[in-house]
Design a protein around this motif. Structure first.
Motif, mmCIF file in Angstrom:
data_model
loop_
_atom_site.group_PDB
_atom_site.id
_atom_site.type_symbol
_atom_site.label_atom_id
_atom_site.label_comp_id
_atom_site.label_asym_id
_atom_site.label_seq_id
_atom_site.Cartn_x
_atom_site.Cartn_y
_atom_site.Cartn_z
ATOM 1 N N GLN A 5 0.284 -35.882 -22.131
ATOM 2 C CA GLN A 5 -0.837 -35.772 -21.202
ATOM 3 C C GLN A 5 -0.873 -36.997 -20.302
ATOM 4 O O GLN A 5 -0.861 -38.138 -20.776
ATOM 5 C CB GLN A 5 -2.163 -35.631 -21.952
ATOM 6 N N GLY A 6 -0.912 -36.746 -19.010
ATOM 7 C CA GLY A 6 -0.829 -37.836 -18.047
ATOM 8 C C GLY A 6 -2.182 -38.275 -17.509
ATOM 9 O O GLY A 6 -3.180 -37.551 -17.582
ATOM 10 N N ARG A 14 2.924 -46.672 -13.098
ATOM 11 C CA ARG A 14 2.839 -45.566 -12.145
ATOM 12 C C ARG A 14 4.219 -45.193 -11.597
ATOM 13 O O ARG A 14 5.256 -45.602 -12.122
ATOM 14 C CB ARG A 14 1.894 -45.956 -11.008
ATOM 15 N N HIS A 40 1.256 -42.354 -17.191
ATOM 16 C CA HIS A 40 1.031 -41.835 -15.850
ATOM 17 C C HIS A 40 1.406 -40.359 -15.764
ATOM 18 O O HIS A 40 2.359 -39.905 -16.401
ATOM 19 C CB HIS A 40 1.869 -42.641 -14.850
ATOM 20 N N ASP A 41 0.655 -39.613 -14.989
ATOM 21 C CA ASP A 41 0.927 -38.192 -14.772
ATOM 22 C C ASP A 41 2.099 -38.059 -13.802
ATOM 23 O O ASP A 41 1.921 -37.820 -12.610
ATOM 24 C CB ASP A 41 -0.330 -37.518 -14.220
ATOM 25 N N PRO A 63 -3.630 -39.340 -13.931
ATOM 26 C CA PRO A 63 -3.261 -39.345 -12.517
ATOM 27 C C PRO A 63 -3.737 -40.606 -11.812
ATOM 28 O O PRO A 63 -4.711 -41.250 -12.219
ATOM 29 C CB PRO A 63 -3.974 -38.107 -11.973
ATOM 30 N N ALA A 67 5.846 -38.384 -18.212
ATOM 31 C CA ALA A 67 4.928 -37.462 -18.900
ATOM 32 C C ALA A 67 5.500 -36.055 -18.922
ATOM 33 O O ALA A 67 5.428 -35.357 -19.941
ATOM 34 C CB ALA A 67 3.566 -37.476 -18.208
ATOM 35 N N SER A 68 6.086 -35.620 -17.812
ATOM 36 C CA SER A 68 6.667 -34.278 -17.743
ATOM 37 C C SER A 68 7.857 -34.142 -18.681
ATOM 38 O O SER A 68 8.016 -33.122 -19.366
ATOM 39 C CB SER A 68 7.104 -33.973 -16.306
ATOM 40 N N GLY A 124 -5.268 -39.004 -21.742
ATOM 41 C CA GLY A 124 -3.939 -39.329 -21.250
ATOM 42 C C GLY A 124 -3.398 -40.592 -21.870
ATOM 43 O O GLY A 124 -4.148 -41.463 -22.307
#
Length: 437
Positions: free
Chosen positions: A205-206, A284, A194-195, A208, A199-200, A191
């Motif tokens: 790749q996040g 985060r 942050h997920d 978590p 990231a989206s 990663g």
């Protein structure tokens, strides 16, 4: 040599109001603190601090000075000069150097180079495991005798619970705190951010939040059984704050630090896939950031530390996925926090100073962090009214990797004194922009 600091403002210990005071320094110690001290010693250097705020020397318990091994990123000389410019008189450097700070010889090398530089007091951490590989414990007793103040494998989390328990037992026996980089590789590996939202949006790749909090929970349980002082590095997740708060409520000796960037930014603030915004732990969610602020205010989080992590421009130009984690922070920490926490009513000035001076000294057993007669003359003089934009091109650190470039902030350190010696003076261009290679 005597120094008489006239007309500075300090925090009243009872009311937290600013009061005018004079401070007499004799040698390396504070000799006298009083109002209207007479200027009757011809040998004393008199410094007028009218309108300036005087704090105990700032303390940063988490920096990376990269030496030995990565001198292109930073050296002890350049790092301590950056620290002095940021108002820091004491810093604790992490062991992920090359060679790793896992031997008496490396500890001695770091201390000798810091003494030679003379700009800030450097307290090294020793590694928990040899070469930070998580396989074999270091000789913690020998490292302590050489001068380390704690043990950590910062940069990598201890993946084996058995190894961490053995490390805690050994650290407890020799009287050293365990300072933990909390990261479960099975969740975090690969990663880069942050997920979450960012990231989206960019299909990255996040990492978590649970990658951190699972290790925090595990370590709290292990430390409770052993009885060791357990300190959480750069806490970033709401679940982690909740776990530390619960441990403290039971009287367990658990402490935690938070960085300025995790207090001021979240992943939604990242404008584009630019590695100047890449750090570990990552920025985060907004909810996590709010939990960090609340934890700092209620005492769950004990101190603020920068996690100053310089890298070269070429490394950071490799992109969000390939560039190394980390940003610099020593030269911008106080004005950022003063502007965005104190002036916005999140913390009082007294609370911010406490988190950056007295509290880190207290939890790590250091004789610094307080302005008092008979104590070391470590002072930071700050112009709370001076406002200017953050300009990485003027940094004394070799690192320029900050996401805060261009931010206009107030509260710049203008004079730093460590052990009675001036280590930074904004008015002295020789100190400010000399050749520090």
């Amino acid at each position: 040599m005597k120094k008489l600091l006239k007309n500075g403002c300090v925090l009243d210990p009872v009311s937290d109001d600013l009061i005018e005071i004079d401070i007499l320094i004799e040698g390396t110690y504070i000799k006298k603190i009083d109002t209207h001290l007479p200027v009757n010693d011809p040998d004393a250097e008199v410094i007028d601090l009218s309108g300036k705020f005087v704090s105990p020397g700032l303390i940063d318990m988490h920096v990376h000075f990269r030496e030995p091994g990565f001198e292109k990123k930073e050296t002890i000389a350049s790092g301590t000069r950056a620290a002095a410019r940021g108002g820091f008189t004491t810093v604790a450097c992490m062991p992920n150097t090359r060679p790793v700070t896992d031997s008496v010889e490396v500890v001695r090398e770091i201390l000798a180079k810091a003494e030679q530089a003379g700009c800030a007091r450097v307290l090294p951490y020793g590694a928990i495991t040899v070469r930070e590989l998580g396989q074999e414990l270091t000789d913690m007793a020998a490292l302590k005798a050489a001068g380390v103040i704690g043990v950590t494998d910062d940069g990598v989390g201890i993946q084996s619970s058995k190894m961490m328990k053995e490390a805690m037992r050994k650290a407890c026996q020799v009287g050293l705190p365990v300072v933990a980089h909390c990261e479960d590789d099975t969740l975090a590996k690969g990663g880069c951010v942050h997920d979450g939202t960012f990231a989206s949006r960019y299909h990255l790749q996040g990492i978590p939040s649970e990658a951190e909090s699972i290790h925090v929970g595990r370590d709290i349980l292990l430390a409770e059984d052993i009885g060791v002082h357990y300190h959480v590095c750069h806490i970033s997740a709401e679940q982690s704050v909740r776990l530390v708060r619960e441990a403290k409520s039971r009287g367990q000796k658990v402490t935690a630090e938070v960085t300025p960037h995790h207090l001021l930014l979240c992943d939604e603030d990242i404008p584009e896939p630019n590695a100047l915004w890449k750090m570990n732990p990552p920025l985060r969610s907004r909810k996590d950031r709010e939990a960090l602020i609340e934890g700092l205010k209620d005492g769950t989080i004990d101190i603020i530390a920068t996690d100053h992590a310089p890298h070269t421009a070429a490394e950071k130009a490799m992109g969000m996925e390939r560039a190394p984690f980390g940003i610099v922070g020593l030269e911008t920490a106080f004005p950022l926090l003063y502007t965005h926490l104190v002036l916005k009513g999140v913390l009082t000035l007294a609370e911010l100073i406490d988190k950056m001076t007295r509290k880190p000294a207290q939890i790590f057993g250091l004789p610094y962090g307080v302005l008092a007669e008979g104590l070391p003359a470590d002072l930071t003089v700050i112009d709370l009214e001076e406002e200017r934009a953050i300009d990485p091109d003027t940094f004394l650190s070799k690192g320029r990797n900050t996401p805060f470039a261009g931010w206009k902030v107030k509260g710049w350190p203008v004079l730093t004194i460590m052990n009675g010696n001036i280590t930074w003076n904004q008015a002295d261009t020789a100190l400010t922009f000399g050749d520090f290679e």
